[in-house]
Design a protein around this motif. Structure first.
Motif, PDB file in Angstrom:
ATOM      1  N   ASN A  45       0.851  -1.184   0.000  1.00 32.38           N
ATOM      2  CA  ASN A  45       0.000   0.000   0.000  1.00 32.38           C
ATOM      3  C   ASN A  45       0.892   1.240   0.000  1.00 32.38           C
ATOM      4  N   GLU A  47       0.313   4.397   0.404  1.00 31.95           N
ATOM      5  CA  GLU A  47       0.082   5.335   1.503  1.00 31.95           C
ATOM      6  C   GLU A  47       0.723   4.835   2.799  1.00 31.95           C
ATOM      7  N   ASP A  48       0.670   3.515   3.029  1.00 27.42           N
ATOM      8  CA  ASP A  48       1.333   2.959   4.209  1.00 27.42           C
ATOM      9  C   ASP A  48       2.839   3.178   4.128  1.00 27.42           C
ATOM     10  N   LYS A  50       4.480   5.595   2.678  1.00 27.32           N
ATOM     11  CA  LYS A  50       4.759   6.999   3.015  1.00 27.32           C
ATOM     12  C   LYS A  50       4.658   7.192   4.525  1.00 27.32           C
ATOM     13  N   LYS A  51       3.629   6.590   5.132  1.00 24.84           N
ATOM     14  CA  LYS A  51       3.444   6.672   6.584  1.00 24.84           C
ATOM     15  C   LYS A  51       4.634   6.068   7.316  1.00 24.84           C
TER      16      LYS A  51
END
Length: 149
Positions: A45, A47-48, A50-51
């Motif tokens: 994922n 977005e994960d 980047k997190k």
């Protein structure tokens, strides 16, 4: 991770299963890691990913090494996939997961003169009929990181 922990490294551990992260984090602390954070999520994922990097930078203020180790194996002939999309998780985790992490980590690694470590497989060079997509994902990793250098 144990080699890093024994040297007192600060660690940001990432995986889908929090219960397993807790075990690795505790072991790392016992081996000598000075600070360990866990960040549950999925490298497939974007977005994960980047997190993961954002939380690591927020906690530690820098990033010295990125170790890409996530992987899904395969034991099926290509023609036996019921749908070709059933192969997507292998490529998404094995190739894109490392690629996403690297994309978000590069600015911080350049600043710290840090390193990227990629765990791949002999299957990237020695393909198997029961591991077509797995072999392709590992070959893609090899070529991507060779080109990135």
């Amino acid at each position: 991770m144990s080699t890093y922990a024994k040297k007192g490294a600060y660690l940001a551990l990432v995986a889908r299963r929090k219960d397993r992260l807790d075990i690795v984090a505790e072991t790392s602390r016992q081996l000598g890691s000075g600070d360990v954070i866990i960040i549950p999520g999925d490298v497939a994922n974007v977005e994960d990913c980047k997190k993961f990097i954002d939380e690591t930078i927020h906690h530690f203020g820098k990033l010295d090494h990125l170790i890409n180790n996530a992987g899904i194996s395969q034991s099926i002939l290509f023609e036996d996939f019921s749908q070709i999309q059933d192969a997507n998780p292998i490529m998404n985790t094995n190739f894109w997961g490392s690629t996403y992490m690297t994309y978000f980590a590069i600015p911080y690694l350049l600043k710290s003169k840090g390193r990227i470590i990629v765990i791949t497989s002999a299957a990237g060079n020695l393909p198997s009929p029961l591991a077509t997509i797995y072999s392709a994902s590992k070959a893609a990793l090899l070529r991507f990181y060779e080109a990135l250098i």
